[in-house]
Design a protein around this motif. Structure first.
Motif, short mmCIF file in Angstrom:
data_model
loop_
_atom_site.label_atom_id
_atom_site.label_comp_id
_atom_site.label_asym_id
_atom_site.label_seq_id
_atom_site.Cartn_x
_atom_site.Cartn_y
_atom_site.Cartn_z
N GLN A 179 1.03 -1.42 0.00
CA GLN A 179 -0.08 0.28 -0.26
C GLN A 179 1.36 1.13 -0.23
O GLN A 179 0.40 2.59 -0.74
N THR A 180 2.00 1.38 1.46
CA THR A 180 3.02 2.36 1.15
C THR A 180 3.60 2.97 -0.83
O THR A 180 4.10 3.50 -1.13
N ILE A 181 3.85 1.61 -1.02
CA ILE A 181 3.99 1.32 -2.63
C ILE A 181 3.59 2.29 -3.74
O ILE A 181 4.06 3.15 -3.94
N TRP A 182 2.44 1.53 -3.42
CA TRP A 182 1.33 2.50 -4.52
C TRP A 182 0.73 3.86 -4.15
O TRP A 182 0.60 4.09 -4.80
N PHE A 183 1.10 4.03 -2.65
CA PHE A 183 0.54 5.77 -2.75
C PHE A 183 1.91 6.68 -3.05
O PHE A 183 1.62 7.55 -3.13
N ASN A 184 3.10 6.16 -2.59
CA ASN A 184 4.47 6.75 -2.83
C ASN A 184 4.37 7.06 -4.63
O ASN A 184 4.14 7.72 -5.17
N PHE A 185 3.65 6.14 -5.26
CA PHE A 185 3.73 5.36 -6.70
C PHE A 185 3.04 6.58 -7.52
O PHE A 185 3.36 7.62 -8.05
N MET A 186 1.85 6.53 -6.28
CA MET A 186 0.71 7.69 -7.25
C MET A 186 1.32 9.60 -6.70
O MET A 186 0.78 10.30 -7.28
N TRP A 187 2.03 9.60 -6.20
CA TRP A 187 2.49 10.77 -5.44
C TRP A 187 2.78 11.09 -6.48
O TRP A 187 2.61 12.60 -6.57
N ALA A 188 4.37 10.64 -6.19
CA ALA A 188 5.37 11.00 -7.32
C ALA A 188 4.36 11.16 -9.01
O ALA A 188 5.00 12.33 -9.48
N PHE A 189 3.57 10.39 -9.15
CA PHE A 189 2.85 10.60 -10.59
C PHE A 189 2.25 11.74 -10.73
O PHE A 189 2.11 12.50 -11.92
N MET A 190 1.17 11.86 -9.73
CA MET A 190 0.63 13.50 -10.05
C MET A 190 1.47 14.42 -9.75
O MET A 190 0.96 15.02 -9.85
N PHE A 191 1.99 14.24 -8.82
CA PHE A 191 3.26 15.57 -8.97
C PHE A 191 3.98 16.24 -10.25
O PHE A 191 4.02 17.19 -10.50
N ASN A 192 4.17 14.89 -10.57
CA ASN A 192 5.71 15.29 -11.75
C ASN A 192 4.00 15.25 -13.63
O ASN A 192 4.84 16.10 -13.68
N ILE A 193 3.33 15.41 -13.09
CA ILE A 193 2.49 15.11 -14.17
C ILE A 193 2.11 16.61 -13.84
O ILE A 193 1.02 17.54 -15.22
N CYS A 194 1.89 17.16 -13.09
CA CYS A 194 1.57 18.42 -11.98
C CYS A 194 2.78 19.51 -12.57
O CYS A 194 2.02 20.37 -12.93
N ALA A 195 3.27 18.94 -12.20
CA ALA A 195 5.33 20.04 -12.18
C ALA A 195 5.59 20.21 -13.15
O ALA A 195 6.19 21.61 -13.81
N LEU A 196 5.88 19.45 -14.66
CA LEU A 196 6.48 19.02 -15.28
C LEU A 196 6.33 20.98 -16.20
O LEU A 196 6.90 20.81 -16.56
N PRO A 197 4.80 20.69 -16.69
CA PRO A 197 4.62 21.38 -17.59
C PRO A 197 4.40 22.62 -17.29
O PRO A 197 5.04 23.90 -18.02
N LEU A 198 4.68 23.36 -15.74
CA LEU A 198 4.98 24.32 -15.35
C LEU A 198 6.32 24.55 -15.26
O LEU A 198 7.14 26.17 -15.64
N ALA A 199 7.13 23.77 -14.68
CA ALA A 199 8.33 23.57 -15.31
C ALA A 199 8.79 24.19 -16.15
O ALA A 199 9.60 24.59 -16.74
N ALA A 200 8.47 23.69 -17.82
CA ALA A 200 8.77 23.48 -19.14
C ALA A 200 7.92 24.95 -19.46
O ALA A 200 8.71 25.07 -20.81
N GLY A 201 7.30 25.55 -18.82
CA GLY A 201 7.02 27.17 -19.29
C GLY A 201 5.57 27.07 -20.31
O GLY A 201 5.47 27.77 -21.19
N ALA A 202 4.96 25.90 -19.86
CA ALA A 202 3.02 25.65 -20.78
C ALA A 202 2.45 26.94 -20.23
O ALA A 202 1.85 27.42 -21.09
N PHE A 203 3.30 27.04 -19.45
CA PHE A 203 1.86 28.60 -19.07
C PHE A 203 2.47 29.83 -19.41
O PHE A 203 1.76 30.53 -18.33
#
Length: 227
Positions: A158-182
């Motif tokens: 459960q902890t592995i899946w929780f960490n995976f989902m957190w990292a996945f959602m964080f990168n989905i949100c943060a990568l476009p922002l860091a790349a200057g998409a907005f």
């Protein structure tokens, strides 16, 4: 004999003077352990080299059905039982999913079956060859450790899946922002802030994993029972 005991008689001159019934003692909380495993959706089987009557008597006390008792079994018989349980009765092809079989043992005769099982668990007080053939070794000869192992493995997954989902959602949100998409909307991120956010995300995952140190094994209901 109906209780699975071995009767030893003392006779003098052909006259029986005394008789003593001997049998192995059940492990503490064995019945509660079997009940918890079945509540978790697992089928509990007994495979032993002991006499059929003795095996059925013990199985009755711990709550294992008679049709799931295999007695007077040699090492090869235990391997055959493991392989037969692994096969899905409804499977139409050899590629069909098979059942997952966990084997728990502590004797030399259990080593081949432990090697054949999908998950092998050895009692720490058992023979060295049994320990070597097992995937998991319970340090104590306490069946509660088996339940603790399953609970800990579930919590870890459960902890592995929780960490995976957190990292996945964080990168989905943060990568476009860091790349200057907005950037055209005036939404930019400072590189220093981006580094701090990434560090915070990694720290969150580490702290989430460290929470496993606070894992508490489940308690079996009822007082310890010695027979």
């Amino acid at each position: 004999m109906s209780a699975g005991a071995t009767v030893v008689a003392v006779a003098v001159g052909g006259t029986t003077l005394a008789a003593v019934a001997l049998r192995d003692a059940l492990a503490p909380r064995a019945r509660a352990c079997v009940a918890q495993l079945e509540l978790a959706g697992m089928e509990v089987w007994m495979c032993t080299g002991d006499h059929q009557m003795a095996a059925e008597a013990v199985a009755s006390e711990v709550g294992i059905a008679k049709d799931r008792v295999v007695a007077e079994a040699l090492p090869a018989d235990k391997v055959r039982l493991v392989k037969s349980l692994q096969k899905d009765p409804g499977a139409k092809t050899s590629q069909s999913p098979k059942s997952i079989v966990a084997m728990v043992g502590d004797g030399v005769n259990d080593a081949p079956a432990l090697a054949a099982a999908d998950l092998s668990v050895a009692i720490g007080a058992g023979q060295q060859v049994t320990v070597d053939a097992a995937d998991i070794v319970l340090v104590r000869s306490d069946l509660r450790d088996l339940l603790a192992f399953f609970a800990l493995s579930k919590k870890t997954l459960q902890t592995i899946w929780f960490n995976f989902m957190w990292a996945f959602m964080f990168n989905i949100c943060a990568l476009p922002l860091a790349a200057g998409a907005f950037w055209q909307y005036g939404v930019l991120i400072n590189p220093q802030i981006a580094c701090l956010l990434m560090l915070g995300s990694s720290l969150f995952v580490v702290l989430s994993s460290l929470m496993l140190k606070r894992f508490t094994p489940p308690e079996l209901p009822g007082p310890a029972r010695m027979v």
